[in-house]
Design a protein around this motif. Structure first.
Motif, PDB file in Angstrom:
ATOM      1  N   ALA A   1       0.848  -1.193   0.000  1.00 32.95           N
ATOM      2  CA  ALA A   1       0.000   0.000   0.000  1.00 32.95           C
ATOM      3  C   ALA A   1       0.877   1.234   0.000  1.00 32.95           C
ATOM      4  O   ALA A   1       1.933   1.263   0.634  1.00 32.95           O
ATOM      5  N   THR A   2       0.445   2.263  -0.736  1.00 31.17           N
ATOM      6  CA  THR A   2       1.175   3.528  -0.770  1.00 31.17           C
ATOM      7  C   THR A   2       0.432   4.629  -0.032  1.00 31.17           C
ATOM      8  O   THR A   2       1.012   5.674   0.267  1.00 31.17           O
ATOM      9  N   ARG A   3      -0.836   4.403   0.262  1.00 35.56           N
ATOM     10  CA  ARG A   3      -1.644   5.409   0.932  1.00 35.56           C
ATOM     11  C   ARG A   3      -2.268   4.826   2.190  1.00 35.56           C
ATOM     12  O   ARG A   3      -2.425   3.620   2.316  1.00 35.56           O
ATOM     13  N   GLY A   4      -2.655   5.734   3.085  1.00 29.85           N
ATOM     14  CA  GLY A   4      -3.308   5.309   4.312  1.00 29.85           C
ATOM     15  C   GLY A   4      -2.509   5.725   5.525  1.00 29.85           C
ATOM     16  O   GLY A   4      -1.410   6.273   5.435  1.00 29.85           O
ATOM     17  N   GLY A   5      -3.072   5.448   6.685  1.00 30.11           N
ATOM     18  CA  GLY A   5      -2.409   5.780   7.937  1.00 30.11           C
ATOM     19  C   GLY A   5      -1.323   4.784   8.276  1.00 30.11           C
ATOM     20  O   GLY A   5      -1.131   3.773   7.584  1.00 30.11           O
ATOM     21  N   ALA A   6      -0.627   5.054   9.359  1.00 26.81           N
ATOM     22  CA  ALA A   6       0.498   4.209   9.755  1.00 26.81           C
ATOM     23  C   ALA A   6       0.068   2.773   9.999  1.00 26.81           C
ATOM     24  O   ALA A   6       0.777   1.828   9.647  1.00 26.81           O
ATOM     25  N   ARG A   7      -1.105   2.583  10.595  1.00 26.35           N
ATOM     26  CA  ARG A   7      -1.557   1.221  10.889  1.00 26.35           C
ATOM     27  C   ARG A   7      -1.802   0.433   9.607  1.00 26.35           C
ATOM     28  O   ARG A   7      -1.379  -0.719   9.477  1.00 26.35           O
ATOM     29  N   GLU A   8      -2.486   1.058   8.652  1.00 28.33           N
ATOM     30  CA  GLU A   8      -2.785   0.375   7.389  1.00 28.33           C
ATOM     31  C   GLU A   8      -1.511   0.090   6.606  1.00 28.33           C
ATOM     32  O   GLU A   8      -1.337  -0.994   6.043  1.00 28.33           O
TER      33      GLU A   8
END
Length: 319
Positions: free
Chosen positions: A69-76
């Motif tokens: 994944a390249t986007r999202g919050g730290a958890r994702e």
């Protein structure tokens, strides 16, 4: 050679699949979360044991991991970029297939570089954001796994299929809108960053070469030349036949995050900027690609103008 490709539907994975399928000696199996994968499996939530059973059944000689994944919050980002790779490594350790692992890393693992410098594989990584941290953690897992493995640190991929949310994708979309509406002036923000763009088809060639090689460790995949985004915008205008004026908006480097192709935001309502640039790599990145040449026999073949022409062709066809 039986190859298991993880993430075949992603931006890089699609071109890797095409490249591997063009090799008559390769028998390809695609594993991913989508319905069109040969085998559906979510690395972020699936167990290493389940993946081990599949590896033992298919018995690949090479596993290529393009998922992430390249986007999202730290958890994702941690789930999809780090936990997922931990699952792959553990499954390969448990399996009797003895497969070689080719892991797709990224230049965000290095973080900002000194302007004018070329970053070699022995540089100390200092990622400037959660994406780079999650990818660096994945690289460390691979390097410490004891597997026959190589990590390709891909710099800024470009060319057909470039995501519309990427800097070059936003440039093309902004230019398309300007030409569609007849605007003779295009205002762009955040074009001071310099990045090492490498065509995604050249990246696929590097993955193919790494699959066949015995090289281990980290190998940079880039063009070896940093290009300023404003210069890329000028080339894109020429390729597109845009005769209007390009004006760069003043503002902080973070303008790249939101202002490419958009009017300057109201200072009182400007969006927050978490990192100087979305990728956490500062104003400059340029790869030292000598290791790829020496250990993989790989060199980039496709120039930035051709990559931009393909980006523009897709943008121009967008309704």
């Amino acid at each position: 050679m039986r190859v298991l490709l993880i993430g075949a539907n992603g931006y890089i994975g699609r071109f890797v699949a095409d490249r591997l399928l063009a090799d008559p000696a390769v028998q390809l199996t695609a594993l991913g979360r989508g319905d069109d994968a040969d085998v559906r499996f979510d690395l972020a939530s699936g167990s290493p044991g389940a993946l081990t059973r599949f590896l033992d059944a298919v018995h690949p000689g090479v596993v290529v991991n393009c998922a992430g994944a390249t986007r999202g919050g730290a958890r994702e980002l941690t789930r999809h970029n780090t936990v997922a790779v931990a699952t792959v490594c553990e499954a390969l350790r448990r399996s009797g297939c003895g497969a070689r692992l080719v892991q797709i890393g990224c230049s965000a693992e290095y973080g900002p570089s000194q302007p004018g410098s070329s970053t070699a594989e022995d540089a100390v990584p200092r990622p400037g954001g959660p994406y780079g941290v999650s990818k660096l953690a994945a690289t460390e897992l691979v390097l410490g796994s004891g597997l026959d493995a190589v990590v390709l640190r891909v710099f800024s991929p470009a060319g057909p299929g470039t995501p519309a949310g990427s800097p070059l994708g936003r440039l093309a979309e902004a230019m398309r809108r300007a030409m569609q509406s007849g605007d003779g002036e295009l205002k762009l923000g955040g074009l001071g960053a310099q990045r090492d763009f490498v065509d995604v088809r050249d990246v696929a060639r590097a993955v193919h070469a790494a699959s066949l090689s015995a090289a281990q460790g980290v190998i940079n995949i880039g063009s070896g030349r940093a290009v300023r985004l404003r210069d890329a915008a000028a080339v894109l205008a020429r390729v597109a036949g845009y005769g209007g004026a390009l004006h760069e908006l003043d503002g902080p480097p973070g303008a790249l995050r939101t202002a490419v192709g958009h009017p300057r935001p109201d200072p009182d309502h400007a969006p927050p900027v978490v990192y100087p640039y979305p990728d956490g790599c500062g104003s400059w990145q340029q790869a030292d690609v000598r290791t790829a040449r020496d250990r993989l026999g790989w060199r980039p073949r496709i120039g930035l103008e051709e990559s931009l022409a393909d980006i523009w062709m897709e943008a121009a066809c967008r309704i």
